[in-house]
Design a protein around this motif. Structure first.
Motif, short mmCIF file in Angstrom:
data_model
loop_
_atom_site.label_atom_id
_atom_site.label_comp_id
_atom_site.label_asym_id
_atom_site.label_seq_id
_atom_site.Cartn_x
_atom_site.Cartn_y
_atom_site.Cartn_z
N ASP B 156 1.05 -1.00 -0.31
CA ASP B 156 0.10 -0.44 0.08
C ASP B 156 0.78 1.13 0.10
N THR B 160 0.29 3.73 -3.24
CA THR B 160 -0.86 4.82 -2.23
C THR B 160 -0.23 6.32 -2.66
N GLU B 190 -5.69 -2.38 -6.91
CA GLU B 190 -7.44 -2.08 -6.58
C GLU B 190 -7.05 -1.53 -4.53
N ILE B 191 -5.86 -1.36 -4.49
CA ILE B 191 -5.06 -0.29 -3.61
C ILE B 191 -5.09 1.25 -4.51
N TYR B 192 -4.79 0.74 -6.14
CA TYR B 192 -5.01 1.93 -6.40
C TYR B 192 -6.07 2.34 -6.76
N ARG B 193 -6.86 1.74 -6.64
CA ARG B 193 -7.79 2.49 -7.38
C ARG B 193 -9.08 2.52 -6.00
N ASN B 194 -8.66 2.25 -4.88
CA ASN B 194 -9.01 3.03 -3.70
C ASN B 194 -8.95 3.99 -3.56
N VAL B 195 -7.16 4.21 -3.52
CA VAL B 195 -6.69 5.72 -3.38
C VAL B 195 -7.14 6.71 -4.16
N THR B 197 -9.61 6.98 -6.36
CA THR B 197 -11.57 7.34 -6.62
C THR B 197 -11.37 8.21 -4.87
N LYS B 198 -10.56 7.68 -3.67
CA LYS B 198 -10.86 8.67 -2.76
C LYS B 198 -10.57 10.13 -2.73
N THR B 202 -11.90 9.01 -10.78
CA THR B 202 -12.67 8.23 -11.27
C THR B 202 -11.66 6.73 -12.00
N HIS B 206 -9.86 -0.66 -15.34
CA HIS B 206 -10.07 -1.78 -14.13
C HIS B 206 -9.53 -3.49 -14.84
#
Lengths: 293, 390, 311
Positions: B156, B160, B190-195, B197-198, B202, B206
Motif C-alpha cells: 500500500d 498509495t 485494488e489499492i490504486y483504485r481505492n486511493v 477514487t478517494k 475516477t 480496471h
C-alpha cells in the motif's frame, strides 16, 4: 529435531506420490503426468474443508483423497474414450487448467496461496506423532499397491498393458480397469496432499506445476518403473541428492543451475543406460521386450 | 571455532536430509576475533528463477556483515549470517526456516519473497524466532503473527503514493489500471483504485491480463476506449516493457505509471523514446539522494562490474544486518540473553533505527513500516527524480 | 466497444502476433505427424535458437541477418542432435510414448538450466530495443514488426507446403506419416526422413523464435509456456492436419484477444484450456492419433505407381 521431522515427512509424502504414480504409469501403462494436480486437489480440498467448514482434520484428509479420486475419474472418462495416448495431453491440460482456476478463485487464496490451514496432531501430540502418521500411511500405501500388483488383479493389469486387443477379446473391460487404476493412484495422491497441507499449513498453486510432474517422473523412472521398492528409492534419493550436491563448495550462481543440470542429466543417463531404473522390475513385469511399456 | 566449521559439522550429520544449500561464509567471521559469533539467519533464493535478485541481495548483506565486523563487531563479538537457500519456494523456505529455528537456533532471521514469508510465519511464531521480511510487499505480511515483521514498506505504501501523486500533483481525473493477474497485481490494483477514487478521481478502466500473455491488444483497446488521462501498469519485469510498447504503438500517449518493477535502466534501452513519461516508484534513496548510496553503487561497479539487480532491494538487505547488529548490541549491553523473545522485545523497544542505505526505519505497532517513496520519471532518456512522497 | 476500427485492430495485431505461434505449432505438428512423437523438446530448440540470436546481436552487436542465421543454425543443430542421439535410439529400442515424452521433457529442462547457467535469468530481447514504430493504415496501427513477421511466416508456410507436396523428400514424409513400414517397402529410408522432418521443424522454430524474440522478452524457462499454446493449437486443429493447425493457431490468438470484450479479463488465460478440453472431449472423431489409426483408404504414394508403370 523439528528439521529432521520435516524431512522425513516430506520423504514419506514423496514415497506415497511416487508409488501411486508408478502404479498409474508403470503398472497401469497410463500415459499421464498430471499426478501433482491430484496432490493439489487433495491438499486444497482437505484444507478448505477443515479451515472453512470446520470438518475434523482426519475426515478432511480422507475427503480430500476422495475428491481427488472423483476428479481423476472425470478426467479419465473424458480422455480415455478415444485412446490411451490422449490421456497425456488431456492430463497436461487438466493440470494447468485446474491450477489456473485455483489461481483465479478468491476462496482458494488465489495465486498467493492458502494459509492458516488447521494443524493436526502436531499441537496435541507433537511433531513425532505426525511423522509416525505420515510414515504409516506411506508404508500402507506401498504394501497395498504391492499386494494389488502381485495378486490376480495385477496379472490382469499386466495382460491389459501387454496386449489390449487380446485382453478385450478375452472379455475383460480395459476401460474399467484403466479408470480404476487411475482413480486409485490419484486418490492416494490426494490423501498425500491432505497430509502435506495439515503439516506445512500453507499451500500455493505454484507448488503443483509441471516441474513437480517432472520431479515425480524422475523418481519413478530413476527408481525403477514397475518395481515395488523402486519408487521408494527414487523418492528418498531425490530428497537426499540435492543436499549431497551442496557439499561441493560451489558459488551460488553456479550451484543453482548446476543442481538442475546434474539432476536432469542423471535422469537422461538412467533412461539410456539403465532404463529399468535402480531397482529393476521383476521378470514377470517386463512384458514384451519393450523397455518401458 | 567459527560459524562455518560449526555449520560443516552439522551438515555432515544431516547428510541425506532435505534440499537446502549453505553458502560458505568463512572470510567475514574471521575478521572479528575471539568469542562465539552472534548469529542470525538469512534465508534467500540462491538458486532458481529468482536467484538473479537473491544472490545480489545476499551479497549486499554479506558486505554489511563484513563492514560491521571490520568496525569491531558487537562489543568485540563477530556478527555472523547463516545463509540458506529458499529458491523463493514455499516448501524449501519452510525447510530453511525450520533448520534456522530448531537446528541453528538463531534468535532472528531475514527472508524475502511473499510465498516464503507467508509459509514460514507459523515456524517463526511457534518457535518464537523473529522473522524479518525484507523486500516482500504483500499486505498480508502485517497480519502473519507476533513474530513476523517487515522492514520493507508493504504494497500500500508505494501504490498509495503514486496514486495520490497522479490525482493531486499531476491533476489526473481519469485513471486506467492494468494489472497482471496474480496476487501482486490484483492487490495493488485494488489499492490504486481505492486511493485514486478517494483523492477525487475516477478509475475508468480496471483490466487484468494473464501472466502468460504475449499480446495485450484486446485489453489495451478496452483501456483506450475508456479515454483515461493516466494509465497505471502493475506487472512484472518480464512483461511491463512489452505492455508499454504495445500501449504506445496503439497510439496511447498518456503518461504511464508503474511501481518498482519498472524502475530499472534497461527499460529506457528497450523502449527508446517510448519510455519518456514513464513514472516508477522506488522505496530507497537513489545515488543522487545519498552519498552512501552513491558509494555503494560505485563499489558494485568496481567489484562486480555492474549495478546490482533490483538496486533498492539490495539496499534494504544491506541494512538488515545493521538492524540486527543494533538489537544484538543493545541486548549485549544490558546483559540480556539473546533469544528470539528478547530480540523481539528489544527491537520494539528501540523502535527507531538509522540505517546506512535506506535511512530512518520506524516499526509501527501494526507490524508495518512507513518510508518515503521516491517517484522517478523518465525524461529525455534518463531516470530523474520527480518527487518524494512521505 | 464492438466498433469496426477496434475489431480491425484486434484482427490485425492478433494475426501478426500469432505468426510465431503458427510456426511453433506447425513445427510441433509436423514432428507429431511424421515422426509420431510429442516433441516437447521443441522448447529446447526454441530456447537455444533465441539465445543464439541474442548472443550474436544483443551481446556481440552483430548485424540482424547474422543473428537470424545463428537462430536457424542453432535450432536446427539442436533438432539434429535430438534426433540422432535421442529419438532414433529410443525408436530403435521401441520405447513407449511415455518414455519418449519423459525424455523430451527432461531435455527441455536440461537445456533451460544450461542456459540459466550461461546467461542468467534476467529477461532478454534479441535487439536492444523491443519497440517497433507504427504507421497508421486507416484506423489500424501497424508496427514495423508486423509486416515482416506476417510476410516471412506466409513465405515459410508456402515453402513448407511446397516442400511437402513437390519435393521427393516432402512426399516421402507424407508417406512415412501415413504408414512408415509400408513406406519402407518402397525403399524410403525412415531414419533419413525422420531426420529431415526434425531439420524442417528446426528451421521453422528458429525463424519463429527470431521473430518472437524481436518483440518480446524471453527467459530460459519461457519456451515451455510458449510451447503449450502450440500444443493446444495442434490438438484442437486436428492431429495430422497441418492446415488445420495453422488456422487454429491464428484463430486462437484472435479469440484470446477479442475475448476481453466479452468476458472478465482474469479468465482470458483459462480460455485456452477450455478449448483444449472441449476439443478432446467433444471432437474425438476427427482427431485420431496416428498410432491408433488403422489402414487408411488413401492411394499409395504415387512414386511407386509411376515407377512400376501401372498402379
Amino acid at each position: 529435531m523439528e528439521y529432521f521431522y520435516t524431512v522425513v515427512i516430506l520423504m514419506a509424502l514423496y514415497v506415497i506420490l511416487a508409488a501411486s504414480f508408478n502404479f498409474v504409469i508403470g503398472y497401469g501403462g497410463l500415459v499421464s503426468i498430471a499426478h501433482p494436480v491430484f496432490y493439489a486437489i487433495g491438499a486444497y480440498a482437505s484444507a478448505l474443508l477443515a479451515r472453512d467448514m470446520g470438518v475434523p482434520v482426519i475426515l478432511a484428509i480422507l475427503a480430500g483423497g476422495l475428491i481427488a479420486l472423483l476428479a481423476s475419474v472425470a478426467l479419465a472418462l473424458s480422455s480415455l474414450r478415444v485412446s490411451g495416448d490422449y490421456l497425456l495431453i488431456g492430463s497436461i491440460g487438466f493440470q494447468l487448467g485446474t491450477l489456473e482456476v485455483i489461481k483465479n478463485l478468491h476462496w482458494t487464496g488465489g495465486a498467493g496461496g492458502l494459509s492458516n490451514i488447521p494443524s493436526f496432531l502436531t499441537q496435541t501430540l507433537g511433531p513425532q506423532a505426525y511423522v509416525a502418521f505420515a510414515v504409516a500411511v506411506a508404508m500402507c500405501t506401498v504394501l497395498l499397491l504391492r499386494w494389488i500388483a502381485h495378486g490376480p488383479y495385477g496379472r490382469a493389469m499386466s495382460a491389459m498393458r501387454d496386449d489390449e486387443l487380446a485382453f478385450a477379446a478375452l472379455g475383460r473391460n480395459a476401460m474399467v480397469m484403466k479408470i480404476t487404476i487411475f482413480a486409485l493412484g490419484s486418490g492416494l495422491a490426494g490423501l498425500a496432499g491432505g497430509i502435506y497441507a495439515h503439516y506445512f499449513r500453507f499451500i500455493a498453486p505454484g507448488q503443483f506445476d509441471l516441474l513437480q510432474s517432472s520431479a515425480l517422473l524422475t523418481m519413478v523412472v530413476v527408481g525403477g518403473l514397475r518395481s515395488t521398492w523402486g519408487p521408494i528409492v527414487g523418492a528418498i534419493a531425490l530428497e537426499a541428492l540435492p543436499q549431497a550436491i551442496t557439499f561441493i563448495n560451489l558459488p551460488p550462481s553456479v550451484l543453482g543451475p548446476l543442481q538442475g543440470i546434474l539432476f536432469t542429466s542423471l535422469v537422461l543417463i538412467f533412461m539410456f543406460v539403465r532404463p529399468q531404473g535402480l531397482i529393476a522390475a521383476s521378470a514377470r513385469w517386463r512384458g514384451r521386450q519393450e523397455e518401458a511399456r | 571455532m567459527d560459524a562455518t566449521t560449526i555449520s560443516l559439522r552439522r551438515r555432515s550429520l544431516l547428510a541425506g536430509a532435505g534440499a537446502v544449500g549453505i553458502a560458505a561464509l568463512a572470510p567475514s567471521a574471521a575478521k572479528a576475533q575471539a568469542a562465539t559469533p552472534l548469529r542470525f539467519g538469512l534465508a534467500m533464493p540462491l538458486t532458481g528463477s529468482q536467484a538473479t535478485y537473491g544472490q545480489d541481495q545476499v551479497r549486499a548483506a554479506q558486505w554489511a556483515v563484513d563492514e560491521i565486523n571490520k568496525a569491531g563487531g558487537i562489543n568485540g563479538k563477530p556478527l555472523a549470517a547463516i545463509v540458506l537457500d529458499t529458491q523463493a519456494d514455499a516448501q524449501t523456505g519452510i525447510q530453511a526456516a525450520t533448520r534456522l529455528a530448531s537446528v541453528e537456533k538463531v534468535p532472528a532471521f531475514v527472508t524475502a519473497w511473499s510465498d516464503v514469508v507467508k509459509a514460514v510465519a507459523p515456524i517463526a511464531n511457534d518457535s518464537k524466532v523473529v522473522e524479518l521480511s525484507v523486500g516482500a510487499n504483500s499486505a498480508e505480511i502485517a497480519k502473519l503473527g507476533d513474530y513476523v515483521y517487515t522492514t520493507f514498506p508493504l504494497a500500500d505504501v508505494d501504490i498509495t503514493a503514486v496514486a495520490r501523486y497522479a490525482a493531486t500533483t499531476l491533476q489526473k481525473k481519469r485513471a486506467a489500471v492494468l494489472y497482471i493477474n496474480n496476487e501482486t497485481g490484483t492487490v495493488a490494483a485494488e489499492i490504486y483504485r481505492n486511493v485514486f477514487t478517494k483523492a477525487g478521481g475516477t478509475v475508468v478502466a480496471h483490466e487484468s491480463y494473464d501472466p502468460k500473455a504475449t499480446d495485450w491488444t484486446g485489453t489495451l483497446l478496452k483501456v483506450r476506449i475508456a479515454q483515461p488521462d493516466i494509465i497505471h501498469i502493475q506487472g512484472l519485469v518480464a512483461d511491463t516493457p512489452q505492455v508499454i510498447a504495445q500501449l504506445r504503438q496503439l497510439g496511447m500517449t498518456q503518461p504511464v505509471s508503474s511501481y518498482s518493477a519498472a524502475y530499472n535502466p534497461k527499460l529506457i534501452q528497450q523502449l527508446g523514446a517510448a519510455a519518456n513519461g514513464v513514472i516508477a516508484t522506488s522505496l530507497a534513496p537513489g545515488v543522487n539522494n545519498s552519498p552512501a548510496v552513491a558509494a555503494y553503487v560505485e563499489r558494485w561497479k568496481k567489484e562486480v562490474g555492474r549495478e546490482p539487480n533490483g538496486l533498492p532491494y539490495t539496499q534494504y538487505l544491506y541494512d538488515a544486518p545493521y538492524l540486527v547488529a543494533a538489537v544484538f548490541k543493545s541486548l549485549d549491553d544490558k546483559k540480556i540473553a539473546i533469544t528470539g523473545e528478547n530480540f523481539r522485545t528489544e527491537m520494539l523497544a528501540i523502535r527507531t533505527f538509522e540505517l546506512p542505505l535506506t535511512g530512518k526505519l520506524i516499526f509501527a505497532d501494526d507490524h508495518t513500516v512507513s518510508k518515503p517513496v521516491y517517484l522517478m520519471e523518465v525524461r529525455n532518456g534518463a531516470w530523474v527524480q520527480a518527487a518524494v512522497v512521505g | 466497444m464492438f466498433s469496426l476500427p477496434i475489431l480491425a485492430q484486434i484482427l490485425w495485431t492478433s494475426l501478426a502476433t500469432s505468426t510465431c505461434f503458427v510456426l511453433f505449432a506447425l513445427a510441433f505438428a509436423l514432428v507429431l505427424k511424421v515422426n509420431r512423437i510429442f516433441n516437447f523438446a521443441q522448447a529446447a530448440m526454441m530456447t537455444v535458437g533465441f539465445y543464439a540470436a541474442y548472443t550474436v546481436i544483443g551481446l556481440a552487436g552483430g548485424p540482424g541477418w547474422l543473428g537470424f542465421l545463428a537462430a536457424l543454425a542453432a535450432s536446427v543443430g539442436v533438432a539434429v542432435l535430438l534426433e540422432i542421439f535421442g529419438f532414433r535410439p529410443l525408436r530403435r529400442r521401441r520405447a513407449s510414448s511415455m518414455f519418449v515424452f519423459i525424455f523430451a521433457l527432461v531435455i527441455s529442462e536440461l537445456i533451460a538450466y544450461v542456459i540459466m547457467l550461461v546467461y542468467g535469468t534476467w529477461p532478454a530481447t534479441i535487439f536492444p530495443s523491443l519497440f517497433w514504430p507504427v504507421t497508421l493504415v486507416g484506423p489500424v496501427a501497424v508496427s514495423q514488426w508486423d509486416v515482416p513477421a506476417v510476410v516471412s511466416t506466409i513465405a515459410a508456410i508456402a515453402a513448407l507446403f511446397a516442400f511437402l507436396h513437390v519435393t521427393r523428400s516432402g512426399q516421402f514424409m507424407t508417406a512415412v506419416a501415413d504408414n512408415p513400414d509400408l513406406a519402407e517397402f518402397y525403399g524410403i529410408t525412415k531414419d533419413r526422413i525422420h531426420l529431415i522432418t526434425m531439420i524442417v521443424a528446426g528451421l521453422l522454430t528458429g525463424l519463429a523464435m527470431f521473430l518472437y524474440g524481436s518483440r518480446a522478452q524471453v527467459q530460459p524457462m519461457s519456451s515451455i509456456d510458449l510451447l503449450l499454446f502450440a500444443i493446444a493449437a495442434t490438438i484442437i486443429g486436428g492431429i495430422g492436419n497441418l492446415g488445420g493447425t495453422a488456422i487454429t493457431a491464428v484463430v486462437l490468438g484472435i479469440v484470446q484477444n477479442a475475448s476481453v470484450l466479452f468476458i472478465p479479463s482474469e479468465w482470458q488465460g483459462f480460455l485456452l484450456y477450455v478449448f483444449l478440453f472441449t476439443a478432446i472431449v467433444f471432437f474425438p472423431k476427427g482427431i485420431r492419433l496416428p498410432e491408433r489409426r488403422l489402414a487408411r483408404s488413401t492411394p499409395t504414394p504415387s512414386i511407386g505407381a509411376d515407377e512400376a508403370g501401372e498402379a
